[in-house]
Design a protein around this motif. Structure first.
Motif, PDB file in Angstrom:
ATOM      1  N   ASP A  50       3.894  54.384  16.628  1.00 42.45           N
ATOM      2  CA  ASP A  50       5.074  54.121  17.463  1.00 42.45           C
ATOM      3  C   ASP A  50       5.679  52.754  17.173  1.00 42.45           C
ATOM      4  O   ASP A  50       6.902  52.601  17.186  1.00 42.45           O
ATOM      5  CB  ASP A  50       4.710  54.225  18.949  1.00 42.45           C
ATOM      6  N   LEU A  51       4.839  51.767  16.891  1.00 38.96           N
ATOM      7  CA  LEU A  51       5.357  50.439  16.573  1.00 38.96           C
ATOM      8  C   LEU A  51       6.139  50.461  15.260  1.00 38.96           C
ATOM      9  O   LEU A  51       7.200  49.840  15.150  1.00 38.96           O
ATOM     10  CB  LEU A  51       4.211  49.425  16.502  1.00 38.96           C
ATOM     11  N   ASP A  52       5.634  51.186  14.282  1.00 32.17           N
ATOM     12  CA  ASP A  52       6.360  51.306  13.012  1.00 32.17           C
ATOM     13  C   ASP A  52       7.745  51.909  13.245  1.00 32.17           C
ATOM     14  O   ASP A  52       8.750  51.417  12.732  1.00 32.17           O
ATOM     15  CB  ASP A  52       5.589  52.190  12.027  1.00 32.17           C
ATOM     16  N   ARG A  53       7.794  52.976  14.013  1.00 31.05           N
ATOM     17  CA  ARG A  53       9.070  53.645  14.290  1.00 31.05           C
ATOM     18  C   ARG A  53      10.021  52.718  15.056  1.00 31.05           C
ATOM     19  O   ARG A  53      11.220  52.701  14.812  1.00 31.05           O
ATOM     20  CB  ARG A  53       8.815  54.947  15.039  1.00 31.05           C
ATOM     21  N   ALA A  54       9.478  51.943  15.987  1.00 30.19           N
ATOM     22  CA  ALA A  54      10.313  50.991  16.741  1.00 30.19           C
ATOM     23  C   ALA A  54      10.863  49.913  15.819  1.00 30.19           C
ATOM     24  O   ALA A  54      12.031  49.523  15.935  1.00 30.19           O
ATOM     25  CB  ALA A  54       9.498  50.362  17.871  1.00 30.19           C
ATOM     26  N   MET A  55      10.042  49.427  14.896  1.00 27.70           N
ATOM     27  CA  MET A  55      10.512  48.411  13.937  1.00 27.70           C
ATOM     28  C   MET A  55      11.640  48.972  13.071  1.00 27.70           C
ATOM     29  O   MET A  55      12.648  48.305  12.835  1.00 27.70           O
ATOM     30  CB  MET A  55       9.357  47.930  13.050  1.00 27.70           C
ATOM     31  N   ILE A  56      11.484  50.201  12.605  1.00 33.33           N
ATOM     32  CA  ILE A  56      12.504  50.822  11.758  1.00 33.33           C
ATOM     33  C   ILE A  56      13.780  51.074  12.558  1.00 33.33           C
ATOM     34  O   ILE A  56      14.885  50.846  12.068  1.00 33.33           O
ATOM     35  CB  ILE A  56      11.961  52.122  11.135  1.00 33.33           C
ATOM     36  N   ALA A  57      13.633  51.492  13.816  1.00 28.74           N
ATOM     37  CA  ALA A  57      14.804  51.722  14.662  1.00 28.74           C
ATOM     38  C   ALA A  57      15.590  50.436  14.867  1.00 28.74           C
ATOM     39  O   ALA A  57      16.818  50.438  14.880  1.00 28.74           O
ATOM     40  CB  ALA A  57      14.374  52.309  16.013  1.00 28.74           C
ATOM     41  N   GLU A  58      14.868  49.319  15.015  1.00 24.63           N
ATOM     42  CA  GLU A  58      15.548  48.043  15.260  1.00 24.63           C
ATOM     43  C   GLU A  58      16.063  47.395  13.989  1.00 24.63           C
ATOM     44  O   GLU A  58      17.161  46.846  13.966  1.00 24.63           O
ATOM     45  CB  GLU A  58      14.602  47.081  15.976  1.00 24.63           C
ATOM     46  N   TRP A  59      15.294  47.452  12.911  1.00 21.54           N
ATOM     47  CA  TRP A  59      15.621  46.685  11.716  1.00 21.54           C
ATOM     48  C   TRP A  59      16.093  47.536  10.528  1.00 21.54           C
ATOM     49  O   TRP A  59      16.416  47.002   9.484  1.00 21.54           O
ATOM     50  CB  TRP A  59      14.422  45.848  11.284  1.00 21.54           C
ATOM     51  N   ALA A  63      12.588  48.049   6.931  1.00 25.50           N
ATOM     52  CA  ALA A  63      11.442  47.528   7.676  1.00 25.50           C
ATOM     53  C   ALA A  63      10.269  48.505   7.686  1.00 25.50           C
ATOM     54  O   ALA A  63       9.293  48.282   8.394  1.00 25.50           O
ATOM     55  CB  ALA A  63      11.842  47.199   9.106  1.00 25.50           C
ATOM     56  N   ALA A  64      10.342  49.564   6.902  1.00 25.40           N
ATOM     57  CA  ALA A  64       9.231  50.521   6.852  1.00 25.40           C
ATOM     58  C   ALA A  64       7.955  49.784   6.452  1.00 25.40           C
ATOM     59  O   ALA A  64       7.974  48.886   5.606  1.00 25.40           O
ATOM     60  CB  ALA A  64       9.538  51.634   5.860  1.00 25.40           C
ATOM     61  N   PRO A  65       6.837  50.133   7.073  1.00 31.72           N
ATOM     62  CA  PRO A  65       5.596  49.389   6.830  1.00 31.72           C
ATOM     63  C   PRO A  65       5.107  49.506   5.395  1.00 31.72           C
ATOM     64  O   PRO A  65       5.310  50.509   4.728  1.00 31.72           O
ATOM     65  CB  PRO A  65       4.605  50.018   7.801  1.00 31.72           C
ATOM     66  N   ARG A  66       4.469  48.428   4.955  1.00 29.68           N
ATOM     67  CA  ARG A  66       3.899  48.363   3.610  1.00 29.68           C
ATOM     68  C   ARG A  66       2.394  48.127   3.711  1.00 29.68           C
ATOM     69  O   ARG A  66       1.888  47.666   4.722  1.00 29.68           O
ATOM     70  CB  ARG A  66       4.496  47.198   2.813  1.00 29.68           C
ATOM     71  N   ILE A  67       1.718  48.414   2.621  1.00 38.49           N
ATOM     72  CA  ILE A  67       0.290  48.153   2.485  1.00 38.49           C
ATOM     73  C   ILE A  67       0.117  47.265   1.261  1.00 38.49           C
ATOM     74  O   ILE A  67       0.668  47.547   0.195  1.00 38.49           O
ATOM     75  CB  ILE A  67      -0.513  49.449   2.252  1.00 38.49           C
ATOM     76  N   GLY A  81     -15.051  42.627  -1.523  1.00 35.73           N
ATOM     77  CA  GLY A  81     -13.985  41.968  -2.261  1.00 35.73           C
ATOM     78  C   GLY A  81     -12.645  42.641  -2.234  1.00 35.73           C
ATOM     79  O   GLY A  81     -11.743  42.246  -2.943  1.00 35.73           O
ATOM     80  N   VAL A  82     -12.463  43.714  -1.415  1.00 31.40           N
ATOM     81  CA  VAL A  82     -11.185  44.417  -1.357  1.00 31.40           C
ATOM     82  C   VAL A  82     -10.775  44.554   0.102  1.00 31.40           C
ATOM     83  O   VAL A  82     -11.594  44.829   0.967  1.00 31.40           O
ATOM     84  CB  VAL A  82     -11.281  45.815  -2.006  1.00 31.40           C
ATOM     85  N   ALA A  83      -9.487  44.362   0.376  1.00 30.58           N
ATOM     86  CA  ALA A  83      -8.952  44.563   1.724  1.00 30.58           C
ATOM     87  C   ALA A  83      -7.603  45.248   1.623  1.00 30.58           C
ATOM     88  O   ALA A  83      -6.897  45.107   0.615  1.00 30.58           O
ATOM     89  CB  ALA A  83      -8.819  43.228   2.449  1.00 30.58           C
ATOM     90  N   TRP A  84      -7.264  45.978   2.654  1.00 26.03           N
ATOM     91  CA  TRP A  84      -5.959  46.617   2.781  1.00 26.03           C
ATOM     92  C   TRP A  84      -5.258  45.935   3.936  1.00 26.03           C
ATOM     93  O   TRP A  84      -5.789  45.870   5.035  1.00 26.03           O
ATOM     94  CB  TRP A  84      -6.100  48.102   3.084  1.00 26.03           C
ATOM     95  N   LEU A  85      -4.067  45.431   3.707  1.00 29.37           N
ATOM     96  CA  LEU A  85      -3.335  44.699   4.731  1.00 29.37           C
ATOM     97  C   LEU A  85      -2.000  45.391   4.971  1.00 29.37           C
ATOM     98  O   LEU A  85      -1.254  45.663   4.034  1.00 29.37           O
ATOM     99  CB  LEU A  85      -3.115  43.255   4.267  1.00 29.37           C
ATOM    100  N   ARG A  86      -1.702  45.680   6.221  1.00 26.98           N
ATOM    101  CA  ARG A  86      -0.474  46.378   6.597  1.00 26.98           C
ATOM    102  C   ARG A  86       0.527  45.371   7.142  1.00 26.98           C
ATOM    103  O   ARG A  86       0.155  44.483   7.901  1.00 26.98           O
ATOM    104  CB  ARG A  86      -0.848  47.397   7.667  1.00 26.98           C
ATOM    105  N   TRP A  87       1.803  45.512   6.794  1.00 23.64           N
ATOM    106  CA  TRP A  87       2.835  44.614   7.324  1.00 23.64           C
ATOM    107  C   TRP A  87       4.195  45.273   7.279  1.00 23.64           C
ATOM    108  O   TRP A  87       4.369  46.335   6.703  1.00 23.64           O
ATOM    109  CB  TRP A  87       2.829  43.286   6.562  1.00 23.64           C
ATOM    110  N   TRP A  88       5.165  44.611   7.914  1.00 26.41           N
ATOM    111  CA  TRP A  88       6.561  45.061   7.906  1.00 26.41           C
ATOM    112  C   TRP A  88       7.355  44.050   7.094  1.00 26.41           C
ATOM    113  O   TRP A  88       7.339  42.859   7.386  1.00 26.41           O
ATOM    114  CB  TRP A  88       7.124  45.144   9.325  1.00 26.41           C
ATOM    115  N   PRO A  89       8.069  44.501   6.086  1.00 30.93           N
ATOM    116  CA  PRO A  89       8.824  43.582   5.225  1.00 30.93           C
ATOM    117  C   PRO A  89       9.763  42.678   6.019  1.00 30.93           C
ATOM    118  O   PRO A  89      10.423  43.108   6.950  1.00 30.93           O
ATOM    119  CB  PRO A  89       9.613  44.523   4.310  1.00 30.93           C
ATOM    120  N   SER A  90       9.787  41.437   5.630  1.00 31.26           N
ATOM    121  CA  SER A  90      10.641  40.388   6.204  1.00 31.26           C
ATOM    122  C   SER A  90      10.376  40.134   7.689  1.00 31.26           C
ATOM    123  O   SER A  90      11.117  39.431   8.327  1.00 31.26           O
ATOM    124  CB  SER A  90      12.122  40.713   6.001  1.00 31.26           C
TER     125      SER A  90
END
Length: 193
Positions: A50-59, A63-67, A81-90
């Motif tokens: 839901d947070l991803d969808r809210a970010m896309i609706a606003e921005w 703003a679609a999430p990236r890994i 030694g490996v990690a996956w990090l999720r974020w929203w561009p900009s």
């Protein structure tokens, strides 16, 4: 998977804060380690929340999430030694090392400040804060001696040092009076438990 919201908790020495999205090869400071970005992917829509969808609706769609796939910069580290990090561009702030030469703790090898150094700093702050409640006739807010002409606000119970001396605030000083009100509220909350 770790979200980028946690990036704001730690302030690594020698790293610069930026809102520019990381590129492959960037050296990030994250979770008390240094990481190389080795791959960036768009998070598949079926994994959006839901947070991803809210970010896309606003921005907008940008703003679609990236890994980001990260590899530890120190391959000798004990943790994986490996990690996956999720974020929203900009929309995410990053700590980026400008060079592979970044400060590390000589004791544990973590980037500075390490968890032990941060814990010691927080402990020292808490001890200093608590020490303000050691003397019954010293106002813990301003550190001044409390006398009868200061219209003292006294509390028999010391919730900072259980079993410690009574606590006195200046009643004729605005900041001290506010601190006494906050202390009374905390005392009520402790008593209600």
């Amino acid at each position: 998977m770790i979200t980028a919201a946690l990036l704001a908790c730690w302030r690594p020495s020698g790293a610069n804060r930026t809102r520019e999205d990381p590129a492959v090869g960037t050296l990030l400071a994250y979770d008390h380690r240094a990481w190389h970005v080795v791959e960036i992917r768009r998070l598949p829509e079926e994994r959006w929340d839901d947070l991803d969808r809210a970010m896309i609706a606003e921005w907008g769609p940008a703003a679609a999430p990236r890994i980001a796939v990260l590899h530890a910069a120190d391959p000798a580290a004990a943790a994986p030694g490996v990690a996956w990090l999720r974020w929203w561009p900009s929309r995410t702030a990053w700590w980026v090392y400008p060079s592979p030469h970044y400060p590390v703790c000589a004791h544990c090898g973590e980037p500075h400040p390490c968890r032990a150094a941060e814990a010691a700093h927080l402990a020292a702050q808490e001890i200093a804060r608590a020490a303000r409640y050691e003397h019954p006739d010293v106002c813990p807010e301003c550190g001044g001696h409390v006398e009868s002409h200061h219209r003292p606000l006294r509390f028999d119970r010391n919730i900072i040092w259980p079993g410690g001396p009574p606590v006195s605030f200046h009643g004729n000083r605005k900041a001290c009076r506010r601190a006494a009100e906050a202390y009374a509220a905390r005392m009520s909350a402790v008593s209600a438990r």
